[in-house]
Scaffold this active site. Structure first.
Site, PDB file in Angstrom:
ATOM      1  N   LYS A  91       0.803  -1.224   0.000  1.00 40.89           N
ATOM      2  CA  LYS A  91       0.000   0.000   0.000  1.00 40.89           C
ATOM      3  C   LYS A  91       0.839   1.278   0.000  1.00 40.89           C
ATOM      4  O   LYS A  91       0.429   2.298  -0.544  1.00 40.89           O
ATOM      5  CB  LYS A  91      -0.950   0.007   1.208  1.00 40.89           C
ATOM      6  CG  LYS A  91      -1.991  -1.107   1.191  1.00 40.89           C
ATOM      7  CD  LYS A  91      -2.996  -0.931   0.068  1.00 40.89           C
ATOM      8  CE  LYS A  91      -4.133  -1.941   0.173  1.00 40.89           C
ATOM      9  NZ  LYS A  91      -5.056  -1.818  -1.001  1.00 40.89           N
ATOM     10  N   GLU A 113     -10.094   5.585   2.769  1.00 42.46           N
ATOM     11  CA  GLU A 113     -10.910   4.503   3.308  1.00 42.46           C
ATOM     12  C   GLU A 113      -9.964   3.357   3.641  1.00 42.46           C
ATOM     13  O   GLU A 113      -8.885   3.256   3.056  1.00 42.46           O
ATOM     14  CB  GLU A 113     -11.946   4.050   2.284  1.00 42.46           C
ATOM     15  CG  GLU A 113     -11.451   3.038   1.232  1.00 42.46           C
ATOM     16  CD  GLU A 113     -10.352   3.569   0.312  1.00 42.46           C
ATOM     17  OE1 GLU A 113     -10.283   4.798   0.113  1.00 42.46           O
ATOM     18  OE2 GLU A 113      -9.543   2.757  -0.190  1.00 42.46           O
ATOM     19  N   SER A 380       1.751  -9.830  -0.862  1.00 44.51           N
ATOM     20  CA  SER A 380       1.421  -8.398  -0.837  1.00 44.51           C
ATOM     21  C   SER A 380       1.548  -7.763   0.542  1.00 44.51           C
ATOM     22  O   SER A 380       1.741  -6.559   0.657  1.00 44.51           O
ATOM     23  CB  SER A 380       0.010  -8.180  -1.381  1.00 44.51           C
ATOM     24  OG  SER A 380      -0.921  -8.939  -0.638  1.00 44.51           O
TER      25      SER A 380
END
Lengths: 400, 296
Positions: A91, A113, A380
């Site tokens: 991210k 969000e 990830s």
């Protein structure tokens, strides 16, 4: 719905677009122009590259996983170690890029969000770094599931606003973030956490995440002297998948495999697999596959993993599916949980529950995948955030 | 949750449904009477199907000039808490897109007040764009306002929605560029809807001071198309201020708030009070509203 030329302008084939309230059009135009100008500015690229290297820890390693190979009886299998990035997941690649853009546009307030909390933490982190005001919307169910990440965001100076409408998860947090943006659009930038939302977000977030695939290609070239046979990644909104796929889309021989969350099973109706079991529809500003009922009401999603618990998916994935360029499979909660434990024991790597979905598919289909050449899995995120949740599911009390 | 809900059974008087007065006729009538059009909003299916039909009739009888009828949607991201709540309640009660058209057909049996359907794109896509455009006209709708289809976002879709005669009502925000306003006015049908502030629907204690000037600027570019104002108008005093500058006044969340407190009678009373302040050269508007404003 409305066929257009492939990847033209704001669309991927028919998918994507800008289905948003009129109030946001000016902001999307401003963002599109800023992104175009920043992309053409070598100083912007250099600053982002510097931050990715010195702050986030890139390049992330491409790790060959011998005990996974042994377990599936085939190889080679490589793990792209996005779990080693600062804040524990891919991210941060996107939030660093978008924070630089916010600064470029002179916007001092950031909203986001979050589902699992990873994007919220990555956003709160860059807001601390750039001294920006930060508000993160998070469904009350996720606030409970991911209490540690809530505290992390607060430590970093962000305000976490719980959202208790609808299903109280990522979808509803996104609704609330969009409502905030509509209201405060003049001084606020919305850092969307995945390749979803109105144009330019899906292509912009993909571009910020594309570093994953670019590094992978170079690293595998160095290690094996060839392209991967297949690339496997989990798909919620689909940003880590688009990030690692993007560099390989032009190479038709490389299989691109997205893994959606089948939750309690596709037949149960409790899952998060719009590509496998949804139909095209409009949610959060773009046309894409969507879980919905016969009346066009968005159906609640379910997954053991908060980060995959979303009824929509990025429009580019819908396009890759229709074109037959990528294939999408599903993994249930149970199989993901088993893979979570298995990778921890085999390699000493505790994966995020999201990434465990991709690993589960490799444990199951890895031997077949390996026949096409090296298998690359996007790991990830790391599973620290999920340890307490998994412990609870296993009937153990683990102190957060 | 709402899987497969198809709403109430079609009402028996659907075959007799009239088509309703045109929006142009309606605004011409208001102009002749030197007043702004009163445009109340109601979520169809709130508090339930039959009661929302009664509310519609009551609004029309109390002097509504045009009614905005909301098609409930699970993810109303342009709406504030009040309309969100009414939407969820309508869906829980089984209201649907088809059910909304059924309520409209039943309303048409006795009323020719123009109706603009208000909602989000996805239920329309699911219904079928062409099928919906035809069915809405047949049910007696005059216009359609989709909050998530801004002008020019999907030209082919927009053309199909308007193909059977529905006026595609355009929202104009304080952030909309003058160039976009000119384009919307050029393609415009029915009326232009100016959003009184950046933000979502919901009652506000105060309107922005610049509003009058902004409405005048939009009207100059509207080329004669009526300009109505909505979002946040919650008291007769505010409505009177807006009626002085706009061709129409939309009141939504405040009506649903009122319905939650005082039921159908309260709604009818409130609509009548609002209608009383639409007159431009009429009696002075009341200095304050009868109820305290409810900031959304």
């Amino acid at each position: 719905m409305t066929p257009r030329a492939p990847a033209a302008g704001d669309r991927f084939g028919p998918y994507g677009g800008r289905y948003v309230p009129e109030t946001l059009i000016a902001a999307l135009d401003e963002l599109t122009a800023a992104y175009r100008d920043a992309s053409a500015d070598p100083a912007f690229a250099a600053e982002l590259r510097g931050l990715l290297e010195d702050y986030a820890g890139r390049p992330s390693p491409l790790y060959r996983a011998p005990r996974v190979e042994e377990a599936i009886g085939a190889g080679p299998v490589y793990l792209k170690r996005e779990d080693l990035n600062h804040t524990g997941a891919h991210k941060i690649n996107n939030t660093l890029g978008q924070a630089l853009l916010a600064r470029w546009m002179g916007k001092r307030r950031i909203i986001a969000e979050t589902g699992a909390g990873q994007h919220g933490v990555a956003t709160a982190t860059v807001c601390a770094l750039f001294d920006l005001e930060c508000v993160v919307y998070m469904g009350t169910e996720d606030v409970e599931r991911q209490a540690l990440n809530v505290y992390r965001m607060e430590l970093l100076g962000a305000e976490v606003r719980p959202v208790d409408s609808g299903s109280c998860t990522l979808k509803d947090a996104t609704n609330e973030a969009i409502r905030d943006w509509v209201t405060n659009v003049r001084d606020t930038h919305y850092i969307i956490g995945s390749v979803v939302g109105p144009d330019p977000f899906p292509r912009m977030v993909r571009d910020f995440q594309a570093v994953i695939g670019e590094e992978t290609r170079a690293q595998l070239e160095a290690a094996e002297g060839r392209l991967p046979g297949s690339v496997v990644a989990c798909v919620g909104g689909g940003s880590n998948a688009m990030g690692i796929f993007h560099a390989f889309v032009p190479f038709g021989d490389v299989r691109l495999v997205g893994v959606e969350a089948a939750g309690e099973g596709l037949d149960s109706g409790r899952h998060s697999a719009p590509l496998a079991a949804g139909t095209p529809g409009v949610l959060h500003g773009s046309l894409s596959y969507l879980l919905q009922d016969a009346d066009g009401q968005v159906a609640p999603a379910h997954s053991i993993s908060a980060g995959l618990d979303y009824p929509g998916v990025g429009p580019e994935h819908s396009w890759l599916l229709d074109e037959g360029r990528a294939e999408y499979v599903t993994v249930t909660d149970d199989r993901a949980l088993a893979a979570f434990h298995r990778l921890s024991r085999l390699e000493g790597l505790i994966p995020a529950l999201e990434s465990a979905h991709a690993m589960a598919h490799v444990f199951e289909a890895g031997a077949e995948l390996a026949r096409h050449g090296p298998v690359v899995v996007c790991l990830s995120g790391r599973g620290d955030k999920d340890v307490a949740h998994v412990a609870r599911l296993s009937g153990t009390e683990a102190d957060e | 949750m709402w899987h497969g809900c198809r709403g109430p059974k079609p009402m028996s008087d659907r075959v007799h449904a009239g088509t309703g007065m045109s929006l142009a006729q309606c605004f011409a009538g208001c102009r002749a009477e030197r007043r702004a059009a009163l445009i109340p909003f109601l979520t169809c299916g709130y508090p339930d199907g039959p009661q929302s039909l009664e509310l519609l009739r009551g609004m029309a009888d109390a002097g509504a000039d045009i009614i905005e009828l909301g098609i409930p949607f699970s993810d109303p991201l342009a709406d504030g808490p009040t309309i969100q709540r009414s939407s969820f309640r309508a869906l829980e009660g089984g209201m649907s897109t088809e059910g909304t058209l059924d309520v409209l057909r039943a309303f048409r049996a006795g009323h020719d007040t123009p109706v603009v359907l208000f909602g989000y794109l996805n239920p329309i896509l699911r219904y079928g764009v062409d099928e919906f455009a035809r069915a809405a006209i047949e049910a007696g709708a005059q216009g359609l306002l989709l909050t998530d289809v801004p002008a020019g976002s999907d030209p082919v879709l927009e053309k199909r929605l308007a193909a059977h005669g529905l006026a595609l009502i355009r929202l104009i925000a304080p952030t909309t560029s003058p160039e976009r306003i000119t384009v919307m006015a050029g393609a415009g049908a029915g009326f232009l809807y100016y959003i009184s502030r950046t933000g979502i629907t919901g009652a506000r204690a105060q309107l922005r001071r610049a509003l009058g000037r902004e409405v005048e600027a939009v009207k100059r570019r509207a080329g004669g198309i009526p300009v109505v104002v909505g979002f946040g108008i919650s008291t007769p005093a505010q409505a009177a201020d807006v009626a002085a500058v706009a061709d129409g006044v939309v009141v939504g969340s405040a009506l649903i708030d009122r319905c939650e407190r005082d039921g159908a009678e309260g709604v009818q009373e409130f609509v009548a009070a609002l209608r009383g302040v639409m007159q431009r050269d009429g009696p002075d508007p009341p200095a304050t509203s009868s109820r305290p404003p409810h900031p959304g």
